[in-house]
Design an enzyme around this catalytic site. Structure first.
Site, PDB file in Angstrom:
ATOM      1  CB  ALA A  10      11.516   2.132   5.537  1.00  0.00           C
TER       2      ALA A  10
ATOM      3  N   GLY B 133       0.753  -1.199   0.011  1.00  0.00           N
ATOM      4  CA  GLY B 133      -0.064   0.037   0.036  1.00  0.00           C
ATOM      5  C   GLY B 133       0.858   1.342  -0.085  1.00  0.00           C
TER       6      GLY B 133
ATOM      7  CB  CYS C 161       4.597   9.351   1.752  1.00  0.00           C
ATOM      8  SG  CYS C 161       5.732   7.944   2.503  1.00  0.00           S
TER       9      CYS C 161
ATOM     10  CE1 TYR D 255      16.960   6.446  -3.061  1.00  0.00           C
ATOM     11  CE2 TYR D 255      17.339   7.096  -0.808  1.00  0.00           C
ATOM     12  CZ  TYR D 255      17.964   6.763  -2.016  1.00  0.00           C
ATOM     13  OH  TYR D 255      19.298   6.752  -2.275  1.00  0.00           O
TER      14      TYR D 255
ATOM     15  CD  GLU E 177       2.055   8.684  -4.307  1.00  0.00           C
ATOM     16  OE1 GLU E 177       3.223   8.351  -4.639  1.00  0.00           O
ATOM     17  OE2 GLU E 177       1.330   9.494  -4.938  1.00  0.00           O
TER      18      GLU E 177
ATOM     19  CB  ILE F  69       4.149   2.360   8.027  1.00  0.00           C
ATOM     20  CG1 ILE F  69       5.129   2.480   9.023  1.00  0.00           C
ATOM     21  CG2 ILE F  69       3.282   1.014   8.114  1.00  0.00           C
ATOM     22  CD1 ILE F  69       4.304   2.458  10.351  1.00  0.00           C
ATOM     23  N   GLY F  70       4.235   0.903   4.643  1.00  0.00           N
ATOM     24  CA  GLY F  70       3.351   0.555   3.642  1.00  0.00           C
ATOM     25  C   GLY F  70       3.315  -1.233   3.851  1.00  0.00           C
TER      26      GLY F  70
END
Length: 221
Positions: free
Chosen positions: A161, A77, A177, A82, A79, A146-147
């Site tokens: 990350a 999930g 993001c 890096y 955007e 967070i994704g």
């Protein structure tokens, strides 16, 4: 208490780590393993989540190639983000039904784990309404992205990350993001000195286990 098996993968490219996640997620789904955590660093890599806008990559392909930055379309999930050495990446492979079956609650748990790590260093981490991740200095600078992805069988992949001491100039290659009016920071910037990645990892493991009621064990391989 259930266990959390920890795998330290060191420096590993994004696609290889992604394939490892998918294999472990299949094993977790079939009950062959318990909850598992991968800890690692990626080489310079831009990843695009399922809500990413390609125009949020600001550098040209030639510029990215010159800097040795890979670009990967991910199934997580979120955007554009890096990755780089000096950033602690954590990928929990959890069976969500054992942790409340609520992906929103799960993400809040990941955020809380990082907030507790920051607190242990005397830094106030916080959430920003409507945004995912962990921020500092009143929400003006993001320190952790967070994704996540939840499989059809209810197993989590991807994760968080946390910027410990990466080269932050890499974030100038993107709109992090998709947010243009806030900055990016690291533990090294906020503390004035960089703690070791190993130390931060141990604190993160402790907070994740506390929040998700798990007992850590190191993998044999």
């Amino acid at each position: 208490m259930r266990t959390l098996t920890i795998h330290y993968l060191g420096h590993i490219d994004y696609t290889t780590a992604w394939e490892i996640q998918r294999r472990l997620a299949r094993e977790r789904s079939h009950g062959q393993i318990g909850d598992t955590l991968l800890l690692l660093e990626h080489p310079p890599t831009i990843t695009l989540g399922n809500k990413a806008h390609p125009e949020h990559i600001l550098a040209t392909p030639a510029e990215l190639a010159a800097r040795g930055v890979a670009v990967v379309q991910s199934d997580r999930g979120g955007e554009v983000t890096y990755h780089a050495p000096g950033q602690l990446v954590a990928y929990p492979i959890f069976k969500l039904s054992q942790h409340g079956s609520d992906v929103g609650r799960y993400v809040r748990g990941l955020e809380e784990s990082v907030i507790r790590v920051l607190t242990s260093y005397g830094i106030t981490g916080e959430r920003v309404a409507g945004l995912t991740g962990v921020w500092v200095r009143g929400g003006v600078a993001k320190i952790c992205a967070i994704g996540v992805k939840l499989s059809a069988s209810g197993v989590t992949t991807h994760g968080l990350a946390l910027n410990v001491d990466p080269d932050l100039s890499g974030f100038e290659l993107i709109v992090p993001c998709g947010i243009r009016d806030r900055g990016v920071t690291s533990l090294a910037v906020e503390l004035g000195v960089a703690p070791s990645l190993a130390e931060v990892a141990e604190r993160l493991i402790a907070s994740l286990c506390e929040i998700f009621d798990l007992r850590p064990v190191n993998a044999l391989s």
